[in-house]
Design a protein around this motif. Structure first.
Motif, PDB file in Angstrom:
ATOM      1  N   ARG A 205       0.565  -1.349   0.122  1.00  0.00           N
ATOM      2  CA  ARG A 205       0.015   0.093   0.014  1.00  0.00           C
ATOM      3  C   ARG A 205       0.905   0.914   0.044  1.00  0.00           C
ATOM      4  O   ARG A 205      -0.121   2.120  -1.013  1.00  0.00           O
ATOM      5  CB  ARG A 205      -0.404  -0.099   0.763  1.00  0.00           C
ATOM      6  N   LEU A 206       2.108   0.876   0.835  1.00  0.00           N
ATOM      7  CA  LEU A 206       2.738   2.075   0.726  1.00  0.00           C
ATOM      8  C   LEU A 206       3.633   2.439  -0.872  1.00  0.00           C
ATOM      9  O   LEU A 206       4.069   3.654  -1.293  1.00  0.00           O
ATOM     10  CB  LEU A 206       3.496   1.767   1.206  1.00  0.00           C
ATOM     11  N   THR A 207       3.513   1.519  -1.441  1.00  0.00           N
ATOM     12  CA  THR A 207       4.414   1.444  -3.054  1.00  0.00           C
ATOM     13  C   THR A 207       4.087   2.977  -3.728  1.00  0.00           C
ATOM     14  O   THR A 207       5.145   3.145  -4.211  1.00  0.00           O
ATOM     15  CB  THR A 207       3.959  -0.047  -4.009  1.00  0.00           C
ATOM     16  N   PRO A 208       3.069   3.312  -4.172  1.00  0.00           N
ATOM     17  CA  PRO A 208       2.514   3.863  -5.634  1.00  0.00           C
ATOM     18  C   PRO A 208       2.898   5.322  -5.108  1.00  0.00           C
ATOM     19  O   PRO A 208       3.449   6.510  -5.372  1.00  0.00           O
ATOM     20  CB  PRO A 208       0.559   4.193  -5.366  1.00  0.00           C
ATOM     21  N   MET A 209       2.839   5.488  -3.120  1.00  0.00           N
ATOM     22  CA  MET A 209       3.582   6.453  -2.611  1.00  0.00           C
ATOM     23  C   MET A 209       4.929   7.369  -2.954  1.00  0.00           C
ATOM     24  O   MET A 209       5.345   8.162  -3.114  1.00  0.00           O
ATOM     25  CB  MET A 209       2.824   6.487  -1.466  1.00  0.00           C
ATOM     26  N   PHE A 210       5.853   5.987  -2.368  1.00  0.00           N
ATOM     27  CA  PHE A 210       6.961   5.820  -2.369  1.00  0.00           C
ATOM     28  C   PHE A 210       7.279   6.340  -4.530  1.00  0.00           C
ATOM     29  O   PHE A 210       8.216   6.638  -4.770  1.00  0.00           O
ATOM     30  CB  PHE A 210       7.925   5.040  -2.210  1.00  0.00           C
ATOM     31  N   ILE A 211       6.696   5.830  -4.966  1.00  0.00           N
ATOM     32  CA  ILE A 211       7.136   6.064  -6.509  1.00  0.00           C
ATOM     33  C   ILE A 211       6.179   7.449  -6.557  1.00  0.00           C
ATOM     34  O   ILE A 211       7.866   7.698  -7.396  1.00  0.00           O
ATOM     35  CB  ILE A 211       6.112   4.675  -7.221  1.00  0.00           C
ATOM     36  N   GLY A 212       5.679   7.908  -6.337  1.00  0.00           N
ATOM     37  CA  GLY A 212       5.549   9.299  -6.472  1.00  0.00           C
ATOM     38  C   GLY A 212       7.071   9.995  -5.985  1.00  0.00           C
ATOM     39  O   GLY A 212       6.437  10.965  -6.981  1.00  0.00           O
ATOM     40  N   PHE A 213       6.451  10.093  -4.614  1.00  0.00           N
ATOM     41  CA  PHE A 213       8.220  10.707  -4.094  1.00  0.00           C
ATOM     42  C   PHE A 213       9.289  10.973  -5.370  1.00  0.00           C
ATOM     43  O   PHE A 213      10.196  11.817  -4.858  1.00  0.00           O
ATOM     44  CB  PHE A 213       7.997  10.387  -2.403  1.00  0.00           C
ATOM     45  N   PHE A 214       9.955   9.654  -4.701  1.00  0.00           N
ATOM     46  CA  PHE A 214      11.489   9.653  -5.111  1.00  0.00           C
ATOM     47  C   PHE A 214      11.315   9.333  -7.315  1.00  0.00           C
ATOM     48  O   PHE A 214      12.435   9.203  -7.330  1.00  0.00           O
ATOM     49  CB  PHE A 214      11.766   8.459  -4.707  1.00  0.00           C
ATOM     50  N   GLY A 215      10.335   8.329  -7.703  1.00  0.00           N
ATOM     51  CA  GLY A 215      11.203   7.580  -9.215  1.00  0.00           C
ATOM     52  C   GLY A 215       9.584   8.826  -9.372  1.00  0.00           C
ATOM     53  O   GLY A 215      10.523   9.212 -10.839  1.00  0.00           O
ATOM     54  N   MET A 216       8.442   8.356  -9.715  1.00  0.00           N
ATOM     55  CA  MET A 216       8.067   9.185 -10.773  1.00  0.00           C
ATOM     56  C   MET A 216       8.149  10.799 -10.941  1.00  0.00           C
ATOM     57  O   MET A 216       8.558  11.379 -11.710  1.00  0.00           O
ATOM     58  CB  MET A 216       6.264   9.541 -10.581  1.00  0.00           C
ATOM     59  N   SER A 217       8.485  11.543 -10.090  1.00  0.00           N
ATOM     60  CA  SER A 217       8.954  12.999 -10.151  1.00  0.00           C
ATOM     61  C   SER A 217      10.472  13.408 -10.961  1.00  0.00           C
ATOM     62  O   SER A 217      10.736  14.102 -10.845  1.00  0.00           O
ATOM     63  CB  SER A 217       8.867  13.391  -8.289  1.00  0.00           C
ATOM     64  N   TRP A 218      10.655  12.449 -10.191  1.00  0.00           N
ATOM     65  CA  TRP A 218      12.198  12.292 -10.746  1.00  0.00           C
ATOM     66  C   TRP A 218      12.385  12.460 -12.517  1.00  0.00           C
ATOM     67  O   TRP A 218      13.377  13.045 -13.129  1.00  0.00           O
ATOM     68  CB  TRP A 218      13.228  11.236  -9.953  1.00  0.00           C
ATOM     69  N   VAL A 219      11.393  11.336 -12.851  1.00  0.00           N
ATOM     70  CA  VAL A 219      10.945  10.860 -13.867  1.00  0.00           C
ATOM     71  C   VAL A 219      10.526  12.551 -14.809  1.00  0.00           C
ATOM     72  O   VAL A 219      11.292  12.959 -15.798  1.00  0.00           O
ATOM     73  CB  VAL A 219      10.704  10.241 -14.134  1.00  0.00           C
ATOM     74  N   LEU A 220       9.761  12.563 -13.799  1.00  0.00           N
ATOM     75  CA  LEU A 220       8.431  13.511 -14.953  1.00  0.00           C
ATOM     76  C   LEU A 220       9.792  15.263 -14.568  1.00  0.00           C
ATOM     77  O   LEU A 220       9.920  15.638 -15.757  1.00  0.00           O
ATOM     78  CB  LEU A 220       7.697  14.194 -14.087  1.00  0.00           C
ATOM     79  N   LEU A 221      10.395  15.184 -13.542  1.00  0.00           N
ATOM     80  CA  LEU A 221      11.699  16.682 -14.039  1.00  0.00           C
ATOM     81  C   LEU A 221      13.144  16.141 -15.199  1.00  0.00           C
ATOM     82  O   LEU A 221      13.653  17.177 -15.568  1.00  0.00           O
ATOM     83  CB  LEU A 221      13.201  16.534 -12.828  1.00  0.00           C
ATOM     84  N   ASN A 222      12.956  14.691 -15.920  1.00  0.00           N
ATOM     85  CA  ASN A 222      14.782  14.543 -16.502  1.00  0.00           C
ATOM     86  C   ASN A 222      13.331  14.890 -17.741  1.00  0.00           C
ATOM     87  O   ASN A 222      13.640  15.774 -18.741  1.00  0.00           O
ATOM     88  CB  ASN A 222      14.799  13.725 -16.486  1.00  0.00           C
ATOM     89  N   ILE A 223      12.428  14.708 -17.957  1.00  0.00           N
ATOM     90  CA  ILE A 223      11.483  15.280 -18.679  1.00  0.00           C
ATOM     91  C   ILE A 223      10.982  16.428 -19.299  1.00  0.00           C
ATOM     92  O   ILE A 223      11.012  16.988 -20.018  1.00  0.00           O
ATOM     93  CB  ILE A 223       9.979  14.318 -18.867  1.00  0.00           C
ATOM     94  N   LEU A 224      10.467  16.971 -18.450  1.00  0.00           N
ATOM     95  CA  LEU A 224      10.032  18.950 -18.028  1.00  0.00           C
ATOM     96  C   LEU A 224      12.253  19.771 -18.595  1.00  0.00           C
ATOM     97  O   LEU A 224      11.821  20.455 -18.966  1.00  0.00           O
ATOM     98  CB  LEU A 224       9.978  19.265 -16.786  1.00  0.00           C
ATOM     99  N   SER A 225      13.055  19.103 -17.815  1.00  0.00           N
ATOM    100  CA  SER A 225      13.861  19.335 -18.025  1.00  0.00           C
ATOM    101  C   SER A 225      14.942  19.235 -19.113  1.00  0.00           C
ATOM    102  O   SER A 225      15.950  19.841 -19.957  1.00  0.00           O
ATOM    103  CB  SER A 225      14.730  19.342 -16.500  1.00  0.00           C
ATOM    104  N   ASN A 226      14.600  18.597 -20.091  1.00  0.00           N
ATOM    105  CA  ASN A 226      14.978  17.539 -21.375  1.00  0.00           C
ATOM    106  C   ASN A 226      16.947  18.801 -20.693  1.00  0.00           C
ATOM    107  O   ASN A 226      17.308  18.848 -21.621  1.00  0.00           O
ATOM    108  CB  ASN A 226      15.035  18.563 -22.379  1.00  0.00           C
ATOM    109  N   PRO A 227      17.553  17.321 -20.428  1.00  0.00           N
ATOM    110  CA  PRO A 227      18.759  17.686 -20.473  1.00  0.00           C
ATOM    111  C   PRO A 227      19.913  17.676 -21.442  1.00  0.00           C
ATOM    112  O   PRO A 227      19.507  17.175 -22.070  1.00  0.00           O
ATOM    113  CB  PRO A 227      18.966  16.597 -18.598  1.00  0.00           C
TER     114      PRO A 227
END
Length: 440
Positions: A205-227
């Motif tokens: 039950r904690l899995t989606p919460m931690f995916i959002g905190f540390f996984g998805m937010s990191w991935v979205l930053l990579n998409i938005l910043s276009n490094p």
């Protein structure tokens, strides 16, 4: 206990499984293992006694190979080079492979310290120390949270044009951290203490919460910043010293051990404490200490499940495995130590050659395209494990993770999602908080 040949086969399968997915940004071995159990189950494709050895192989691989995503796929604009983690600075200077080599030095040191400790120290020393100190874990947690905020200082207070702007610039990072911690804590409290997610998701039950905190937010930053994809030097050379390696190894081992033994305290929190206690200096020492810390934190915590006279359940993987089968004999403990050494050797080779390949061909596949694939996969994982409401939790926790980036504050404050509900429970105030939030 399984025959040794079977232990070897399933451990190698775990190493291969962990190595294949651990270099991808946003993928965490705990989430993938939970998905594996949810979709395929254990007992049909794999004997239940083999699952702990499969898991330890996968976790060792993650502790090594995840250095690839930390170094190569957490890229930022070069103008922010002085605000970044040391690994990001190395990458922007074309020294990503060198950062991976420094991490591997730390990981090997961490593996040796862990194996020596597991064979000669842990069985005799850990049980009495843990029994003597565990009643005070609430005070430890409270002190660590306070220290996390006290270790921050007002910054950038000379950049605003007016006194109010300078005051806001100086304190926004700290206030942003407090906000992220509280919002994470409220979300974690709701997820843990209500029926928001289905009861069939008890272990995930904690899995989606931690995916959002540390996984998805990191991935979205990579998409938005276009490094930018910068040319890397693939040479096998490092700039460090034996003194720095020894000092960083001691600090990393101290932080990793604290995090592995005591519940809720994570590797990042342990590293923060140990870094201040041992006065770590220099980017090379920081990266080496992280290699030591992560191996002892992830692998050491899971190994405690095998220790017959202690058998602590630490970390999501240990809880997942112990729900299916808990090792019972000292022979299984010794076999686990052997598996750690074997898995570490294979994971070292995997990590080295993947880093070498990426350093030579870093700009072939842009990180933005890879991030789109990972983002879709993380949504699918959350849905399979926790259903439609898991997607809602994922969206909220991703927003909180993005807030941490917006305030340029520590991402570790998102751990409030775990720390705050546990502290409330330990102090016996769950009912009052439920009433305060209108939940009961």
């Amino acid at each position: 206990m399984l025959p040794l040949l079977d232990i070897l086969i399933w451990s190698l399968a775990g190493v291969l499984f962990g190595s294949l997915i651990s270099w991808i940004p946003g993928f965490h071995i705990f989430n993938i293992m939970a998905l594996l159990v949810a979709v395929f189950g254990v007992g049909e494709l794999m004997p239940v006694q083999a699952f702990p050895f499969f898991a330890i192989g996968a976790i060792v691989a993650y502790a090594y190979v995840s250095a690839i995503s930390s170094v190569y796929f957490s890229v930022a604009d070069e103008s922010a080079v002085f605000l970044l983690f040391p690994t990001q600075r190395y990458l922007l200077l074309g020294r990503g492979h060198e950062a991976v080599l420094l991490y591997l030095i730390g990981a090997v040191a961490g593996t040796l310290i862990l194996v020596i400790g597991a064979l000669f120290i842990f069985p005799k020393v850990l049980p009495p120390i843990y029994q003597a100190t565990s009643p005070y874990i609430t005070y430890f947690l409270t002190a660590i949270v306070l220290f996390m905020f006290m270790s921050e200082w007002p910054k950038e207070g000379d950049r605003g044009k007016t006194p109010f702007q300078r005051l806001w610039m100086a304190w926004r990072q700290i206030l942003g951290g407090l906000l992220v911690f509280l919002l994470s804590g409220i979300l974690g409290f709701i997820v843990m203490n209500t029926n928001l997610l289905p009861t069939t998701s008890a272990y995930t039950r904690l899995t989606p919460m931690f995916i959002g905190f540390f996984g998805m937010s990191w991935v979205l930053l990579n998409i938005l910043s276009n490094p930018p994809m910068l040319e890397q030097v693939p040479d096998d050379r490092i700039e460090s010293s034996p003194y720095n390696i020894a000092k960083a190894s001691f600090g990393g081992a101290l932080g990793g051990t604290i995090a592995a033994v005591y519940p809720i305290i994570t590797g990042g929190m342990g590293a923060l404490i140990a870094g201040h206690m041992t006065s770590q200096r220099g980017d090379d020492a920081f990266i080496i200490s992280q290699g030591v810390n992560r191996v002892i934190y992830y692998v050491g915590a899971f190994t405690l499940l095998f220790l017959p006279n202690l058998r602590l359940t630490r970390g999501a993987a240990a809880w997942l495995v112990s729900s299916i089968y808990t090792p019972k004999s000292y022979a299984e403990y010794l076999a686990a130590v052997g598996v750690i050494l074997l898995s570490a050797g294979i994971s070292f080779v995997f990590t080295y050659y993947i880093s070498k390949f990426l350093a030579r061909s870093f700009n072939i596949v842009h990180i933005r395209k890879l991030s789109y694939f990972v983002a879709i996969t993380l949504v699918i994982i959350s849905y399979v494990l926790t259903g439609p409401m898991g997607i809602v939790v994922l969206l909220v926790s991703t927003a909180i993770g993005m807030m941490a980036a917006a305030f340029n504050t520590r991402r570790s404050y998102c751990l409030g999602g775990l720390i705050l509900p546990v502290l409330i429970s330990m102090t016996g105030h769950t009912g009052e908080v439920m009433h305060l939030l209108g939940l009961g």
